[in-house]
Design an enzyme around this catalytic site. Structure first.
Site, PDB file in Angstrom:
ATOM      1  N   ARG A  68       0.854  -1.181   0.000  1.00 20.19           N
ATOM      2  CA  ARG A  68       0.000   0.000   0.000  1.00 20.19           C
ATOM      3  C   ARG A  68       0.896   1.239   0.000  1.00 20.19           C
ATOM      4  O   ARG A  68       1.921   1.268   0.717  1.00 20.19           O
ATOM      5  CB  ARG A  68      -0.902   0.036   1.234  1.00 20.19           C
ATOM      6  CG  ARG A  68      -2.079  -0.937   1.180  1.00 20.19           C
ATOM      7  CD  ARG A  68      -3.129  -0.498   0.175  1.00 20.19           C
ATOM      8  NE  ARG A  68      -4.285  -1.381   0.195  1.00 20.19           N
ATOM      9  CZ  ARG A  68      -4.453  -2.456  -0.569  1.00 20.19           C
ATOM     10  NH1 ARG A  68      -3.498  -2.805  -1.430  1.00 20.19           N
ATOM     11  NH2 ARG A  68      -5.563  -3.169  -0.497  1.00 20.19           N
ATOM     12  N   GLU A  83      -3.579   7.486  -4.505  1.00 17.54           N
ATOM     13  CA  GLU A  83      -3.908   6.970  -5.842  1.00 17.54           C
ATOM     14  C   GLU A  83      -5.170   7.636  -6.364  1.00 17.54           C
ATOM     15  O   GLU A  83      -6.101   7.839  -5.582  1.00 17.54           O
ATOM     16  CB  GLU A  83      -4.096   5.444  -5.774  1.00 17.54           C
ATOM     17  CG  GLU A  83      -2.802   4.753  -5.450  1.00 17.54           C
ATOM     18  CD  GLU A  83      -2.947   3.246  -5.217  1.00 17.54           C
ATOM     19  OE1 GLU A  83      -4.006   2.687  -5.546  1.00 17.54           O
ATOM     20  OE2 GLU A  83      -1.996   2.659  -4.707  1.00 17.54           O
ATOM     21  N   HIS A 123      -1.271   0.174  -9.775  1.00 15.50           N
ATOM     22  CA  HIS A 123      -1.842  -0.788  -8.811  1.00 15.50           C
ATOM     23  C   HIS A 123      -2.390  -2.042  -9.520  1.00 15.50           C
ATOM     24  O   HIS A 123      -3.595  -2.290  -9.528  1.00 15.50           O
ATOM     25  CB  HIS A 123      -2.943  -0.110  -7.963  1.00 15.50           C
ATOM     26  CG  HIS A 123      -3.180  -0.800  -6.656  1.00 15.50           C
ATOM     27  ND1 HIS A 123      -3.544  -0.137  -5.509  1.00 15.50           N
ATOM     28  CD2 HIS A 123      -3.103  -2.117  -6.306  1.00 15.50           C
ATOM     29  CE1 HIS A 123      -3.692  -0.998  -4.519  1.00 15.50           C
ATOM     30  NE2 HIS A 123      -3.424  -2.211  -4.980  1.00 15.50           N
TER      31      HIS A 123
HETATM   32  C1  GLV Z   1      -4.966  -5.313  -3.716  1.00  7.84           C
HETATM   33  O1  GLV Z   1      -4.273  -4.363  -3.573  1.00  7.84           O
HETATM   34  C2  GLV Z   1      -5.500  -6.075  -2.642  1.00  7.84           C
HETATM   35  O2  GLV Z   1      -5.366  -5.689  -1.467  1.00  7.84           O
HETATM   36  O3  GLV Z   1      -6.118  -7.126  -2.913  1.00  7.84           O
END
Ligand code: GLV
Length: 331
Positions: A244, A273, A290
């Protein structure tokens, strides 16, 4: 459930894929957000009103405001993601709403992508692609876009959970040394299998040639990689982040890249983001929007798990990947 029987009402903030849609249709009266962009917050608040279940993505903040907007019928929030920092789980628990995530099915896919980024930044793939694609590649040359070897180097991992382990496992093919730090040390047989050495966080920072982050985002890990941590890293090291964004203090990372404190970074996640600071648009940074778990197979499995949690709940069964089991069994 046969026709004529009132099914619980579910809102899904994404249209998902056909297979999970088919499962949901059998058990719920489903409303989907079908837009190709993420739904505006106001729309989510409006459409969740009166629903019994919500399937959401990590872009949806499930906070008290949303739970209020949903009203008293809401019983389960099923996140289509393993990370659940977008959900106020204690607020759900207070209201006896189950919350669930999708652990387990995305580890290998996310580990593949971590290595995609690691290799790309080390071997300057994105710069090379740009050169080849734009027609500016004029001739082979001895020192053209020479990068850094990956094989035989030291991979440092912060957070040896499921994804961290899957990343570590791949390192043996590159003949790398693996060092890690994690809140709990892995069992000896796991360390043996992965040939991973447990060290203090500082030692991992100091010795890694590639530092890959796999801690979840929480109060302890927010801002974990800031000025001090970056200063401990080798000048030749690369930072890889597929967990993250807020685990890294982005302005400090920009500063470190500008000042040559580290050699480069490969980032799939960002503090705010989809905003990416201009200071990260550098040749020694590989950027991705991402995509860690973004394979069709894995996204299908994630959606099926979320659907399965919602279905189980309304069948009176414990949602298999419930995050707040204390709300179960329902009182
Ligand atoms: C993606 O970032 C997730 O947490 O599944």
């Amino acid at each position: 459930m046969g026709p004529g029987v009132n099914k619980p009402k579910l809102f899904s903030t994404h249209v998902l894929y056909e297979e999970p849609r088919r499962c949901l249709a059998e058990h719920f009266d489903v409303e989907y957000w079908t837009g190709s962009e993420r739904p505006p917050r106001a729309v989510v608040l409006q459409r969740v009103a009166g629903k019994d279940a919500l399937i959401c993505l990590l872009t949806e903040k499930v906070d008290r405001e949303l739970l209020d907007a949903a009203g008293p019928n809401l019983r389960i929030v099923a996140n289509v993601a393993v990370g659940y920092d977008n959900i106020d789980v204690p607020a759900c628990t207070e209201r006896k709403i189950a919350a669930s995530n999708t652990p387990g099915v995305l580890d290998e896919t996310t580990a593949d992508f971590t290595w995609t980024l690691l290799l790309a930044v080390a071997r300057r793939l994105v710069e090379g692609d740009h050169l080849a694609r734009t027609g500016w590649w004029l001739q082979w040359n001895f020192d053209l876009l020479c990068g850094t070897d990956v094989w035989g180097k030291t991979l440092g991992i912060l957070g040896l959970g499921r994804i961290g382990r899957a990343v570590a496992r791949r390192a043996s093919g590159f003949g790398m040394r693996v060092i890690y730090n994690s809140t709990t040390r892995a069992p000896a047989e796991v360390e043996r299998e992965l040939r991973a050495e447990f060290m203090s966080q500082d030692e991992v920072l100091q010795q890694a040639d590639f530092l890959s982050l796999h801690v979840p985002l929480n109060a302890k890990t927010r801002g974990l990689i800031g000025r001090e941590a970056l200063a401990k890293m080798k000048k030749t090291a690369f930072l890889i982040n597929t967990t993250r964004g807020p685990v890294v203090q982005e302005s400090e990372l920009v500063h470190a890249l500008e000042e040559g404190v580290i050699a480069g970074a490969a980032l799939d996640v960002f503090e705010r983001e989809p905003l990416i600071p201009d200071g990260l648009r550098r040749n020694n940074v590989v950027l991705a929007p991402h995509l860690g778990s973004a394979s069709i197979e894995t996204r299908t499995k994630m959606a099926l798990i979320a659907a399965g949690n919602a279905i189980a709940f309304f069948q009176g069964k414990r949602p298999p990947t419930i995050l707040n089991p204390e709300v179960w069994p329902r009182s």
